[in-house]
Design an enzyme around this catalytic site. Structure first.
Site, mmCIF file in Angstrom:
data_model
loop_
_atom_site.group_PDB
_atom_site.id
_atom_site.type_symbol
_atom_site.label_atom_id
_atom_site.label_comp_id
_atom_site.label_asym_id
_atom_site.label_seq_id
_atom_site.Cartn_x
_atom_site.Cartn_y
_atom_site.Cartn_z
ATOM 1 N N PRO A 165 0.788 -1.233 0.000
ATOM 2 C CA PRO A 165 0.000 0.000 0.000
ATOM 3 C C PRO A 165 0.823 1.289 0.000
ATOM 4 O O PRO A 165 0.820 2.064 0.971
ATOM 5 C CB PRO A 165 -0.831 -0.140 1.284
ATOM 6 C CG PRO A 165 0.061 -0.915 2.195
ATOM 7 C CD PRO A 165 0.780 -1.896 1.299
ATOM 8 N N CYS A 166 1.476 1.556 -1.103
ATOM 9 C CA CYS A 166 2.317 2.749 -1.215
ATOM 10 C C CYS A 166 1.503 4.035 -1.066
ATOM 11 O O CYS A 166 2.062 5.088 -0.753
ATOM 12 C CB CYS A 166 3.109 2.732 -2.513
ATOM 13 S SG CYS A 166 2.122 2.475 -3.991
#
Length: 177
Positions: A143-144
């Site tokens: 989940p950048c």
């Protein structure tokens, strides 16, 4: 799954109806290698072939569990992915360490680029952390979008839609926390 002794085949599949458009996933023998959204099958295949230099096979049944989990995430029903990731596809030890730290950011929370850089033992490497995040081949799963600037603002998102998508993902998680 082997096309010859030295070259594996990468399996691909997609979700046809997702809030971010069509979502594609690619799977090696060792786990997930790539996720892209809002692009055509041909574009996805070019991306994966460039990244992996392998043969590709459209195999929706083998990729179904991964795309099902992504769909659940996008509609707010999943907070944690339970799947294997092929970390070997990442280009360097730094990128691997950075993205593993990002992978473990809890749902609905954020961390800063500088904070992640310090967490992995490179406190001055916040720009390199940003680059590792920008080249994340598995957005949504790694989940950048949960990584923000030290000023509390959104700074860049490599996925389709850029900052609007990052903002949407963070809002969706906040609403479902």
């Amino acid at each position: 799954m082997q096309s010859d002794m030295n070259k594996q085949t990468i399996l691909i599949g997609s979700i046809k109806a997702a809030p971010l458009g069509e979502v594609w996933a690619a799977l090696s023998l060792h786990g997930l290698v790539t996720v892209e959204f809002g692009i055509s099958q041909a574009s996805f295949e070019r991306t994966v072939h460039k990244q992996m230099k392998c043969d590709l096979e459209y195999a929706p049944k083998q990729v179904d569990e991964i795309v099902h989990q992504i769909k659940e995430y996008l509609i707010g029903k999943r907070r944690k992915f339970e799947l294997a990731i092929d970390w070997s596809v990442l280009s360097s030890d730094f990128q691997r360490d950075a993205l593993k730290a990002v992978f473990f950011i809890p749902y609905g929370e954020t961390r800063t680029y500088a904070g992640i850089a310090a967490q992995i033992g490179h406190p001055q490497a916040f720009r390199a952390m940003g680059r590792a995040n920008a080249t994340n081949p598995m957005p949504l799963v790694i989940p950048c979008h949960r990584v923000i600037g030290t000023d509390g603002k959104l700074h860049g998102y490599g996925g389709k839609g850029g900052l609007k998508t990052k903002e949407w993902l963070l809002k969706m998680e906040k609403e479902n926390s």
